[in-house]
Design an enzyme around this catalytic site. Structure first.
Site, short mmCIF file in Angstrom:
data_model
loop_
_atom_site.label_atom_id
_atom_site.label_comp_id
_atom_site.label_asym_id
_atom_site.label_seq_id
_atom_site.Cartn_x
_atom_site.Cartn_y
_atom_site.Cartn_z
CB SER A 136 0.56 -3.07 7.89
OG SER A 136 0.92 -2.39 6.73
CG HIS A 171 0.52 -5.07 4.39
ND1 HIS A 171 -0.39 -4.23 4.93
CD2 HIS A 171 -0.19 -6.13 3.93
CE1 HIS A 171 -1.60 -4.73 4.81
NE2 HIS A 171 -1.51 -5.90 4.21
CG ASP A 174 -5.33 -6.13 4.46
OD1 ASP A 174 -6.45 -6.65 4.25
OD2 ASP A 174 -4.26 -6.64 4.10
#
Ligand code: SAM
Lengths: 188, 277
Positions: free
Chosen positions: A13, A40, A133
């Site tokens: 991310s 992401h 995540d």
């Protein structure tokens, strides 16, 4: 094109893009695995990353799509706005169900489904990020016998995600950036 | 999260048994759904209901009408108005001019969920001044989603992102002119609600029911395996008039299916096709 029997997963991310670009650049001209990446990103950017990387690096770097075979010597990015899953017949599927950890694609979803299909033939990297995540997904890969590697939180630009990965798992390997890059450089 | 089993994972074998039991007690056939995706839905259901797999099997067999509830919990109803705004731009540019040549236009939104896609299309038809001669059928497997669709009432909290989508479609009017705000909800104008008929239709088991100039089925077939996709594409083929249009989701294409030979690609990026033979 041959189906891959081994898969390498990368979840990243905020702060992970530079390392991902670097390790893709270091890939040998042929490798016997499939590499699958959840990064992401803003939905607006859509497929520009894989397009520019594949042009620049002259490798099979594509945006994964529905029911695509998962092949050796290929790098797949999860498409923006969808979860990416792995099916028992070694194809991808995508789904637009609820966000997980405020993310779609979610790293957990890919990791969790890959774990159950590839089992000990699954290797996963969790990189820099500002959310959690991927941590649960790593644990499931571990439970199914796969190998899990976390970017050293001390060197990650944003360490929330690597730290969550460490907390959630039993025996992760903690690697520096240069070790990660050299792993991809020596893939065969 | 007291009592909730975290990260519950079931075996693929259990999933097969659930599919088999459902086939026995009902009309529902989930055997052609993408397995990993469906398995996650079942796991989520068990988690929310605090059930285990044995409870679930017993419930399917013993509780009357449970299957209707269950199926509606398994399907993914996530949708929005003007999803993929550029698709609607392409529709206006590449498809509408052709539709304008028809005296009567029938459209089908297959897997319409809670109706946002059908109403978005109605708004586009209105802007193109052909709503008068158009009629949209919205169908779905989920009666609960269809109830919401028929009402055409959506939470005001969602209108902001719908408006953002709409602004990217090169609109000719204000989004707020298409609905009326009441308290914390927005109701879609009656001129649109009158132009859409919502009814249940199961793409796995039901057949063609009309002939259409345009069929949209977006983000539905991603939940199906290739074989079931083939069946559904044949159903769409049979339901389209010659030179009618088929619109798929932004990550779906005819690429892997032989039926592509009967279609011309109108927009490669937004997956719009025209039946040419
Ligand atoms: C993700 S929604 C898509 C909504 C809308 N088309 C869009 O793109 O935003 C998928 C819909 O397909 C419906 N569906 C799933 N299986 C179906 C079947 N066998 N027959 C008809 N509809 C089905 C679900 O109930 C759900 O409403």
């Amino acid at each position: 094109m041959q189906l891959a029997s081994n898969i390498i997963l990368i979840g990243g991310s905020a702060g992970s893009y530079t390392l991902i670009a670097e390790l893709l650049e270091q890939l040998p001209s042929y490798f016997d695995t499939a590499i699958c990446i959840v990064l992401h990103r803003n939905r607006q950017y859509d497929t520009q990353i894989e397009k520019s990387l594949s042009r620049k690096l002259k490798k099979n770097i594509v945006s994964a799509f529905d029911k695509l075979d998962i092949c050796k010597n290929h790098v797949y990015f999860a498409p923006a706005g969808y979860h990416l899953l792995i099916e028992p017949d070694f194809t991808f599927s995508i789904d637009s169900s609820e966000h997980i950890n405020y993310s779609r694609p979610s790293i957990d979803v890919l990791f969790e489904t890959a774990a159950q299909i590839y089992k000990e033939k699954c290797t996963a990297f969790l990189l820099s990020g500002a959310n959690t995540d991927g941590a649960k997904g790593l644990r499931i890969i571990e439970e199914f016998g796969g190998r899990i590697i976390i970017q050293d939180p001390e060197v990650a630009p944003i360490r929330t995600m690597p730290l969550a990965g460490k907390r959630e798992t039993l025996n992760p390997e903690i690697w520096t950036d240069s070790k990660i890059v050299s792993y991809f450089n020596t893939l065969n | 999260m007291a009592g909730l089993k975290e990260n519950l994972i079931i075996e693929f074998q259990d999933l097969e048994e659930i599919i088999y039991l459902l086939q026995n007690v009902s009309e529902y056939d989930l055997s052609g759904y993408s397995k990993s995706s469906l398995k996650r839905r079942v796991e989520r259901f068990l988690q929310v209901q605090n059930m285990d797999i044995v409870d679930l099997k017993n419930t399917i067999i013993n509780v009357k009408d449970f299957q209707h509830y269950f199926i509606q919990e398994l399907v993914v109803n996530v949708t929005e108005m003007f999803r993929d705004p550029h698709f609607y731009v392409s529709l206006k540019k590449n498809v509408i001019p052709y539709l304008k040549t028809y005296p009567q236009i029938r459209l089908w939104s297959a897997g319409s969920s809670t109706g946002e896609e059908a109403y978005s299309t109605a708004i586009v038809l209105n802007e193109s001044e052909i709503l008068e001669r158009s009629f949209i059928y919205g169908t779905d497997i989920s009666p609960r989603a269809l109830d919401i669709a028929r009402k055409g009432v959506y939470p005001l909290s969602k209108i902001k992102s719908y408006t953002e989508n709409y602004l990217q479609t090169q609109p000719t009017s204000d989004f707020s002119s298409h609905y009326t705000a009441m308290y914390d909800a927005a109701i879609i104008n009656k001129e649109y609600r009158n132009k859409v008929l919502f009814s249940t239709h199961n793409l796995v088991t039901d057949n063609a029911f009309n002939e259409f100039q345009l069929i949209m089925c977006r983000n539905v077939m991603i939940y199906f395996d290739k074989e079931l996709q083939r069946r559904v594409l044949n159903l769409f083929y049979d339901s389209l008039s010659l030179f009618g249009f088929l619109c798929l989701g932004s990550k779906e294409s005819l690429y892997a299916h032989d039926i592509k030979n009967n279609f011309k690609v109108i927009d490669k990026q937004y997956n719009i096709y025209q039946k040419i033979k």
